[in-house]
Motif scaffolding. Sequence first.
Motif: not given
Lengths: 116, 113
Positions: B36, B58, B64, B66, B77, B92
């Motif tokens: 990202w 993850n 943030y 993901w 995201f 992405c």
Amino acid sequence: EAQVTQNPRYLITVTGKKLTVTCSQNMNHEYMSWYRQDPGLGLRQIYYSMNVEVTDKGDVPEGYKVSRKEKRNFPLILESPSPNQTSLYFCASSFPLAGGPAREQFFGPGTRLTVL
Amino acid sequence: AQKVTQAQTEISVVEKEDVTLDCVYETRDTTYYLFWYKQPPSGELVFLIRRNSFDEQNEISGRYSWNFQKSTSSFNFTITASQVVDSAVYFCALSESGGKLIFGQGTELSVKP
């Protein structure tokens, strides 16, 4: 300071007049690449280079040339620019991993090119 | 062929809302990398995260997070408690072996005060 530099940052030219956009990195990266960014299309890869004297086509190579004679430099050449090459261009570099750009890419500030 | 799809062209939220940006990818390789990047209004591209195909854990970094799911070929995201400074275009990207890097079309996030 570790960085990727591009010159010029802005360029207005006319159809058919050859131009070169320079790209230089000071991080000793093997991998370098050129992208163009157009609204609604994201970034599209033009050419990339895995190392000196090794270059290959990305997804939109037509109308562009590159060379990689030295590790730090990767110029983008437009032999006969046309209006559809008006775009924002980014150069990037990274250390490769297992043969691809698997590490984070460091991007230059961009070159805004207008072809009239 | 490899492909990255970010179906959300634009998202607008109010500050402090949570927002999820979707990313769906296609690849035939078993080894690949997902990224990202953030492009704020100033125009530079800023790396946010890299994930390899063998690591489905993850990840959370501050506000943030993901979510990587190989079963659905997605790498979404999420920004928690969004702030005005999160306003940017988010890309992405997918890399297989061989040098090509494919970006999605980008999602423009606008966070209003």
